[in-house]
Motif scaffolding. Sequence first.
Motif, PDB file in Angstrom:
ATOM      1  N   ASP A   1       0.812  -1.214   0.000  1.00  0.00           N
ATOM      2  CA  ASP A   1       0.000   0.000   0.000  1.00  0.00           C
ATOM      3  C   ASP A   1       0.851   1.273   0.000  1.00  0.00           C
ATOM      4  O   ASP A   1       0.420   2.306  -0.496  1.00  0.00           O
ATOM      5  CB  ASP A   1      -0.937   0.024   1.208  1.00  0.00           C
ATOM      6  N   ALA A   2       2.054   1.202   0.557  1.00  0.00           N
ATOM      7  CA  ALA A   2       2.921   2.381   0.627  1.00  0.00           C
ATOM      8  C   ALA A   2       3.276   2.898  -0.768  1.00  0.00           C
ATOM      9  O   ALA A   2       3.509   4.097  -0.949  1.00  0.00           O
ATOM     10  CB  ALA A   2       4.189   2.048   1.398  1.00  0.00           C
ATOM     11  N   TYR A   3       3.326   2.011  -1.764  1.00  0.00           N
ATOM     12  CA  TYR A   3       3.696   2.390  -3.127  1.00  0.00           C
ATOM     13  C   TYR A   3       2.544   2.162  -4.111  1.00  0.00           C
ATOM     14  O   TYR A   3       2.760   2.031  -5.305  1.00  0.00           O
ATOM     15  CB  TYR A   3       4.934   1.606  -3.577  1.00  0.00           C
ATOM     16  N   LYS A   4       1.319   2.133  -3.589  1.00  0.00           N
ATOM     17  CA  LYS A   4       0.147   1.884  -4.421  1.00  0.00           C
ATOM     18  C   LYS A   4       0.022   2.990  -5.479  1.00  0.00           C
ATOM     19  O   LYS A   4       0.102   4.171  -5.177  1.00  0.00           O
ATOM     20  CB  LYS A   4      -1.119   1.839  -3.564  1.00  0.00           C
ATOM     21  N   GLY A   5      -0.134   2.591  -6.726  1.00  0.00           N
ATOM     22  CA  GLY A   5      -0.255   3.541  -7.826  1.00  0.00           C
ATOM     23  C   GLY A   5       1.071   3.924  -8.451  1.00  0.00           C
ATOM     24  O   GLY A   5       1.114   4.548  -9.498  1.00  0.00           O
ATOM     25  N   TRP A   6       2.155   3.559  -7.822  1.00  0.00           N
ATOM     26  CA  TRP A   6       3.494   3.866  -8.345  1.00  0.00           C
ATOM     27  C   TRP A   6       3.988   2.680  -9.169  1.00  0.00           C
ATOM     28  O   TRP A   6       3.726   1.539  -8.840  1.00  0.00           O
ATOM     29  CB  TRP A   6       4.468   4.141  -7.209  1.00  0.00           C
ATOM     30  N   THR A   7       4.741   2.975 -10.222  1.00  0.00           N
ATOM     31  CA  THR A   7       5.303   1.950 -11.090  1.00  0.00           C
ATOM     32  C   THR A   7       6.825   2.080 -11.103  1.00  0.00           C
ATOM     33  O   THR A   7       7.353   3.181 -11.289  1.00  0.00           O
ATOM     34  CB  THR A   7       4.775   2.119 -12.540  1.00  0.00           C
ATOM     35  N   ALA A   8       7.509   0.976 -10.904  1.00  0.00           N
ATOM     36  CA  ALA A   8       8.975   0.983 -10.956  1.00  0.00           C
ATOM     37  C   ALA A   8       9.415   1.156 -12.406  1.00  0.00           C
ATOM     38  O   ALA A   8       8.852   0.536 -13.314  1.00  0.00           O
ATOM     39  CB  ALA A   8       9.531  -0.307 -10.380  1.00  0.00           C
ATOM     40  N   THR A   9      10.407   2.035 -12.635  1.00  0.00           N
ATOM     41  CA  THR A   9      10.899   2.279 -13.987  1.00  0.00           C
ATOM     42  C   THR A   9      12.340   1.813 -14.187  1.00  0.00           C
ATOM     43  O   THR A   9      12.689   1.345 -15.264  1.00  0.00           O
ATOM     44  CB  THR A   9      10.805   3.776 -14.340  1.00  0.00           C
ATOM     45  N   GLU A  10      13.174   1.947 -13.162  1.00  0.00           N
ATOM     46  CA  GLU A  10      14.579   1.537 -13.238  1.00  0.00           C
ATOM     47  C   GLU A  10      15.014   1.067 -11.852  1.00  0.00           C
ATOM     48  O   GLU A  10      14.462   1.507 -10.854  1.00  0.00           O
ATOM     49  CB  GLU A  10      15.490   2.697 -13.633  1.00  0.00           C
TER      50      GLU A  10
ATOM     51  N   ILE B   1      10.705   5.329  -9.350  1.00  0.00           N
ATOM     52  CA  ILE B   1       9.285   5.026  -9.471  1.00  0.00           C
ATOM     53  C   ILE B   1       8.572   6.217 -10.111  1.00  0.00           C
ATOM     54  O   ILE B   1       9.054   7.355 -10.061  1.00  0.00           O
ATOM     55  CB  ILE B   1       8.653   4.679  -8.106  1.00  0.00           C
ATOM     56  N   LYS B   2       7.413   5.930 -10.721  1.00  0.00           N
ATOM     57  CA  LYS B   2       6.657   6.956 -11.424  1.00  0.00           C
ATOM     58  C   LYS B   2       5.173   6.767 -11.155  1.00  0.00           C
ATOM     59  O   LYS B   2       4.675   5.647 -11.107  1.00  0.00           O
ATOM     60  CB  LYS B   2       6.933   6.862 -12.928  1.00  0.00           C
ATOM     61  N   LYS B   3       4.479   7.899 -10.975  1.00  0.00           N
ATOM     62  CA  LYS B   3       3.026   7.898 -10.797  1.00  0.00           C
ATOM     63  C   LYS B   3       2.510   9.092 -11.588  1.00  0.00           C
ATOM     64  O   LYS B   3       2.667  10.233 -11.166  1.00  0.00           O
ATOM     65  CB  LYS B   3       2.668   8.032  -9.316  1.00  0.00           C
ATOM     66  N   GLU B   4       1.919   8.819 -12.740  1.00  0.00           N
ATOM     67  CA  GLU B   4       1.474   9.849 -13.677  1.00  0.00           C
ATOM     68  C   GLU B   4       2.653  10.757 -14.005  1.00  0.00           C
ATOM     69  O   GLU B   4       3.640  10.289 -14.538  1.00  0.00           O
ATOM     70  CB  GLU B   4       0.269  10.588 -13.116  1.00  0.00           C
ATOM     71  N   ALA B   5       2.587  12.051 -13.683  1.00  0.00           N
ATOM     72  CA  ALA B   5       3.677  12.976 -14.004  1.00  0.00           C
ATOM     73  C   ALA B   5       4.725  13.043 -12.893  1.00  0.00           C
ATOM     74  O   ALA B   5       5.792  13.616 -13.077  1.00  0.00           O
ATOM     75  CB  ALA B   5       3.120  14.370 -14.264  1.00  0.00           C
ATOM     76  N   GLU B   6       4.433  12.464 -11.729  1.00  0.00           N
ATOM     77  CA  GLU B   6       5.364  12.496 -10.605  1.00  0.00           C
ATOM     78  C   GLU B   6       6.405  11.395 -10.739  1.00  0.00           C
ATOM     79  O   GLU B   6       6.112  10.304 -11.214  1.00  0.00           O
ATOM     80  CB  GLU B   6       4.627  12.274  -9.285  1.00  0.00           C
ATOM     81  N   THR B   7       7.615  11.702 -10.302  1.00  0.00           N
ATOM     82  CA  THR B   7       8.670  10.695 -10.259  1.00  0.00           C
ATOM     83  C   THR B   7       9.332  10.744  -8.893  1.00  0.00           C
ATOM     84  O   THR B   7       9.255  11.749  -8.186  1.00  0.00           O
ATOM     85  CB  THR B   7       9.743  10.930 -11.346  1.00  0.00           C
TER      86      THR B   7
END
Length: 104
Positions: free
Chosen positions: A60-69, A85-91
């Motif tokens: 849940d701490a990283y819910k909505g975030w996607t790992a990129t590298e 990590i990335k969530k929409e326009a946020e990194t």
Amino acid sequence: MKKFVLAATVLALAGFSAVQASEVNTIKNAAIVAVQDSAVKTPVKLEELPEPVTTALKSDAYKGWTATEAWSVKEGTKEYYLINIKKEAETGSVKIDKDGKPVQ
């Protein structure tokens, strides 16, 4: 990532600064301290991250975030994974040890 850029900037500025002394004889007990970045970063494929790390990223701490590298980092005696990590326009980036616990 912001902390890394800030640390790199501070180290770069420290390297460019110079100390001027009018006479060498006035410096009697000077200590020279050298600071070297001993962190070794090795790129890691996201699918090769250890199971506890991927489980932590799905929490849940990283819910909505996607790992990129991801990188495996060895800094002195510390070993952890640095993951962008990335969530929409946020990194952002997170540090997680091999047991899936956040690193400060």
